[in-house]
Design a protein around this motif. Sequence first.
Motif, PDB file in Angstrom:
ATOM      1  N   GLU B  11       0.817  -1.227   0.000  1.00  0.00           N
ATOM      2  CA  GLU B  11       0.000   0.000   0.000  1.00  0.00           C
ATOM      3  C   GLU B  11       0.846   1.270   0.000  1.00  0.00           C
ATOM      4  OE1 GLU B  11      -3.338  -2.158   2.609  1.00  0.00           O
ATOM      5  OE2 GLU B  11      -2.970  -0.085   3.159  1.00  0.00           O
ATOM      6  N   SER B  12       2.002   1.207   0.656  1.00  0.00           N
ATOM      7  CA  SER B  12       2.852   2.394   0.727  1.00  0.00           C
ATOM      8  C   SER B  12       3.454   2.737  -0.641  1.00  0.00           C
ATOM      9  CB  SER B  12       3.969   2.173   1.741  1.00  0.00           C
ATOM     10  OG  SER B  12       4.803   1.105   1.314  1.00  0.00           O
ATOM     11  N   GLU B  70      -8.895  10.469   1.205  1.00  0.00           N
ATOM     12  CA  GLU B  70     -10.028   9.575   1.483  1.00  0.00           C
ATOM     13  C   GLU B  70     -10.324   8.637   0.311  1.00  0.00           C
ATOM     14  OE1 GLU B  70     -13.358  11.153   4.044  1.00  0.00           O
ATOM     15  OE2 GLU B  70     -12.507  13.035   3.306  1.00  0.00           O
ATOM     16  N   ASP B  73      -7.808   5.905   0.684  1.00  0.00           N
ATOM     17  CA  ASP B  73      -8.235   4.983   1.746  1.00  0.00           C
ATOM     18  C   ASP B  73      -9.182   3.910   1.208  1.00  0.00           C
ATOM     19  OD1 ASP B  73      -6.765   6.061   3.766  1.00  0.00           O
ATOM     20  OD2 ASP B  73      -8.412   7.215   4.649  1.00  0.00           O
ATOM     21  N   VAL B  74     -10.095   4.313   0.337  1.00  0.00           N
ATOM     22  CA  VAL B  74     -11.019   3.313  -0.227  1.00  0.00           C
ATOM     23  C   VAL B  74     -10.303   2.439  -1.252  1.00  0.00           C
ATOM     24  CG1 VAL B  74     -13.211   2.919  -1.393  1.00  0.00           C
ATOM     25  CG2 VAL B  74     -12.996   4.822   0.208  1.00  0.00           C
ATOM     26  N   TYR B  75      -9.464   3.061  -2.082  1.00  0.00           N
ATOM     27  CA  TYR B  75      -8.660   2.270  -3.028  1.00  0.00           C
ATOM     28  C   TYR B  75      -7.945   1.117  -2.306  1.00  0.00           C
ATOM     29  CZ  TYR B  75      -8.782   5.437  -7.187  1.00  0.00           C
ATOM     30  OH  TYR B  75      -9.131   6.166  -8.299  1.00  0.00           O
ATOM     31  N   ARG B  76      -7.500   1.390  -1.071  1.00  0.00           N
ATOM     32  CA  ARG B  76      -6.723   0.367  -0.340  1.00  0.00           C
ATOM     33  C   ARG B  76      -7.513  -0.905  -0.068  1.00  0.00           C
ATOM     34  NH1 ARG B  76      -4.757   5.003   2.572  1.00  0.00           N
ATOM     35  NH2 ARG B  76      -2.673   5.448   1.776  1.00  0.00           N
ATOM     36  N   LEU B  77      -8.843  -0.842  -0.206  1.00  0.00           N
ATOM     37  CA  LEU B  77      -9.622  -2.076  -0.040  1.00  0.00           C
ATOM     38  C   LEU B  77      -9.213  -3.122  -1.075  1.00  0.00           C
ATOM     39  CD1 LEU B  77     -13.208  -0.652   0.673  1.00  0.00           C
ATOM     40  CD2 LEU B  77     -11.691  -1.753   2.320  1.00  0.00           C
ATOM     41  N   TRP B  78      -8.716  -2.708  -2.223  1.00  0.00           N
ATOM     42  CA  TRP B  78      -8.267  -3.681  -3.225  1.00  0.00           C
ATOM     43  C   TRP B  78      -6.998  -3.279  -3.961  1.00  0.00           C
ATOM     44  CZ3 TRP B  78     -11.924  -0.027  -4.196  1.00  0.00           C
ATOM     45  CH2 TRP B  78     -11.821   0.701  -5.376  1.00  0.00           C
ATOM     46  N   ARG B  79      -6.595  -2.026  -3.898  1.00  0.00           N
ATOM     47  CA  ARG B  79      -5.417  -1.570  -4.615  1.00  0.00           C
ATOM     48  C   ARG B  79      -4.206  -1.574  -3.684  1.00  0.00           C
ATOM     49  NH1 ARG B  79      -7.222  -0.360  -9.396  1.00  0.00           N
ATOM     50  NH2 ARG B  79      -5.048  -0.556  -9.963  1.00  0.00           N
ATOM     51  N   ALA B 150     -21.965   3.877  -1.099  1.00  0.00           N
ATOM     52  CA  ALA B 150     -22.039   3.304   0.249  1.00  0.00           C
ATOM     53  C   ALA B 150     -20.845   3.743   1.096  1.00  0.00           C
ATOM     54  CB  ALA B 150     -22.094   1.774   0.173  1.00  0.00           C
ATOM     55  N   GLN B 151     -19.703   3.973   0.455  1.00  0.00           N
ATOM     56  CA  GLN B 151     -18.509   4.360   1.204  1.00  0.00           C
ATOM     57  C   GLN B 151     -18.610   5.781   1.770  1.00  0.00           C
ATOM     58  OE1 GLN B 151     -16.005   2.323   2.024  1.00  0.00           O
ATOM     59  NE2 GLN B 151     -17.206   0.724   1.039  1.00  0.00           N
TER      60      GLN B 151
END
Lengths: 453, 453
Positions: B11-12, B70, B73-79, B150-151
């Motif tokens: 992620e980093s 932000e 942050d959502v991208y991190r769910l799969w990226r 939803a996010q």
Amino acid sequence: MTDYTKILLDESEMPTRWYNIVADLPVPPPPPLHPGTLQPATADDFAALFPRALIEQEMSTERYIDIPGEVLDVYRLWRPSPLFRAHRLEKLLDTPAKIYYKYEGVSPAGSHKPNTAVPQVWYNAQEGIRKLTTETGAGQWGSSLAFACAQFGLECEIWQVAASYRSKPHRRTMMEIWGGKVHPSPSNLTEFGRSLLAQDPDHPGSLGIAISEAVSEAIQDPHTRYALGSVLNHVLLHQTIIGEEALLQLAKVGETPDVLVGCTGGGSNFGGLAFPFLREKLAGRMNPVIRCVEPTACPTLTRGQYRYDFGDTAGLTPLMKMHTLGHAFIPEPIHAGGLRYHGMAPLVSHVLDLGLVEAIAIPQVECFEGAIRFARSEGIVPAPEPTHAIAATIREAIACRERGEQKVILTALCGHGHLDLASYDKFLSGGMRDLELTDAMLAEGMRGVPEIG
Amino acid sequence: MTDYTKILLDESEMPTRWYNIVADLPVPPPPPLHPGTLQPATADDFAALFPRALIEQEMSTERYIDIPGEVLDVYRLWRPSPLFRAHRLEKLLDTPAKIYYKYEGVSPAGSHKPNTAVPQVWYNAQEGIRKLTTETGAGQWGSSLAFACAQFGLECEIWQVAASYRSKPHRRTMMEIWGGKVHPSPSNLTEFGRSLLAQDPDHPGSLGIAISEAVSEAIQDPHTRYALGSVLNHVLLHQTIIGEEALLQLAKVGETPDVLVGCTGGGSNFGGLAFPFLREKLAGRMNPVIRCVEPTACPTLTRGQYRYDFGDTAGLTPLMKMHTLGHAFIPEPIHAGGLRYHGMAPLVSHVLDLGLVEAIAIPQVECFEGAIRFARSEGIVPAPEPTHAIAATIREAIACRERGEQKVILTALCGHGHLDLASYDKFLSGGMRDLELTDAMLAEGMRGVPEIG
């Protein structure tokens, strides 16, 4: 570092051996019994069904078993699987708990099942086997075995419960994409199937019947064997890569779990996650509460009896000591098809009997409520089976909020729900119900379970 | 290192800005035109539809635009999403080529679409918008927007082409799981919809009609805006995170692509992968052939005309200069629903016109043949759209075998096919056909396209 969303492992960090909990148990598990002699079953009793290498694993007391290189190569298509920190679910629940989930939906078949399908096919291929047969209900296991057979060039023949074959064609298509040959069960390909179709040409079938057909096909050809997707020791062994990876991933963020929850059907997903953590617990290196979660409609561990029973409905398999609702038990048609098994893996039953783990049951409406909260916060749409683990996690996280405890919760999201959307539609449209399981229904299930002293 | 199966980024290491190709093009792209005045459209012309921030991005000439925290942050769910080396497909094809594919099916919605849905919702939320409307065909875009809403707590209202709404209920369920409100289009919620239902109560609908309904709902409420899932500059901008990640991943294994192939429908998946590589090519740091792949049934780039046309069937949008089959063109109902668009992203059209990329068309039966070979070797079942990229990759890999060339091929697997199994069933059962597209059909599509000098 601990605010990561996904904790990843590089391929070079993937565990290269499976863990066999039998080596570390304070009491050895009761052996399977030959149904005729009631003596412990021998390797020869299994030889027509499974290759030698898998029978050896089934009976092994070695602590670790190396994962063959070619199996690791296929695992690399999706493993190591990610460990997620559920930041958004925690926020939604306003809990001080930290929630981690190990996600197995990244596999080609979308569940943890390929973890054992791949080595099972490989060991068969090593012994010259050319075809594998199996049964499947909704199709999770059948598609996993078809995928694995495609990797090593074996034929794959699958008997799918006729009711599912007709009502859920998409999993069948998935099996066929990977080259699997799918028959509705009962089929006219076996004597047993033909006898049932003669009584009822529209017979809906059952998992027990499908097992009988797959087994009878396997034993009549020396180059064909049978494959089972849960319950047995070697299946749970292969699944321990889940827990071994999770241990490494939690170590990366400096965490140890206070509570570990996993859903239990046949027990392979639960055992796969939990057993490496149980090793750590037995060795005194951590002390998590380890909790099985099952559906109230099929409460093997919470309302079943711990005694010898058959693994299949027809009573053809060796007798296994396990928590069982009786091989005649017919669970309600709940949406978590993978949790509708009358028995439980003997190893999971044994560790529950020893008090090393605990068990609860949750009704399916609460599970789907939890799944919707999970999907809207974490994004992933869970399969119906792990909605039980999610619901139990949410219960624990809410208890943490109420008590102000910052526990670390680890759970297993063993598959995605992309092929289970009809179940979600039923829930969202208000058509899902929880049905009461009566003592009379439980008593009926135990009819015919042998009395063994 | 180069024999890795998955090349992962932590992620980093995730890129924190999108790339805007407009900044680097040798010739600026032709502007959109106001349909009444035929003058370049202004920000005000878009203000009822989109928030200011997205309109600015649409018209921006800045090279890089920071991704909000932000959104990351959502991208991190799969990226970051994985880049795979297709070792097993290479072996199956017996090719000396190295095949890499960037896989976007790991997103919650199962495709690349959330890459733009998430920032679109976020920018709307920042400007106080409470509801987004959109159209969807098979449902990939609608489910991505519902997930993103939803996010950030926005309402999401989706008009789904009635024929798809009825025949493909699972994507609708997915939208509802994430809280989306789905209407079949034409609906009785808009004047336009009511007028069509009055003519035909069973009207099957079309994407053009659904756009009109979603737009008309958006413009009548100051707290509601409209969202589009492809074609526009800001959509392609958001998708460039795909290519930026792929560049980092290939660098990790010391590779640069000789050939890059991506499927083109509206152009956002292709642009997302290709534009960062085109930047490198324009700067002389690498020199890949960059190839668009489209279906022969909707050959926008290979048989369409490069001229000003409307983005929708009803002719309500600004005029865009693009490769078009004409807004009256009705493509055959092929299985790659996402590639059935009469036009093409103006930016993709422009780089093709400049000779910076090339384009080919492939019939769908060849695409599904390729998809089966891919699924049996690599495991993943592709969505129908990227089967075009796979088929083109296989053509290239076979050419490499014949010429003995060890090229590095990069492609985009922009989504999984778990909700498209009916298409695979049709292919496997022999029911899929390729239909000839005649000059007369092409001429019919161009009726009503304005003549602009």
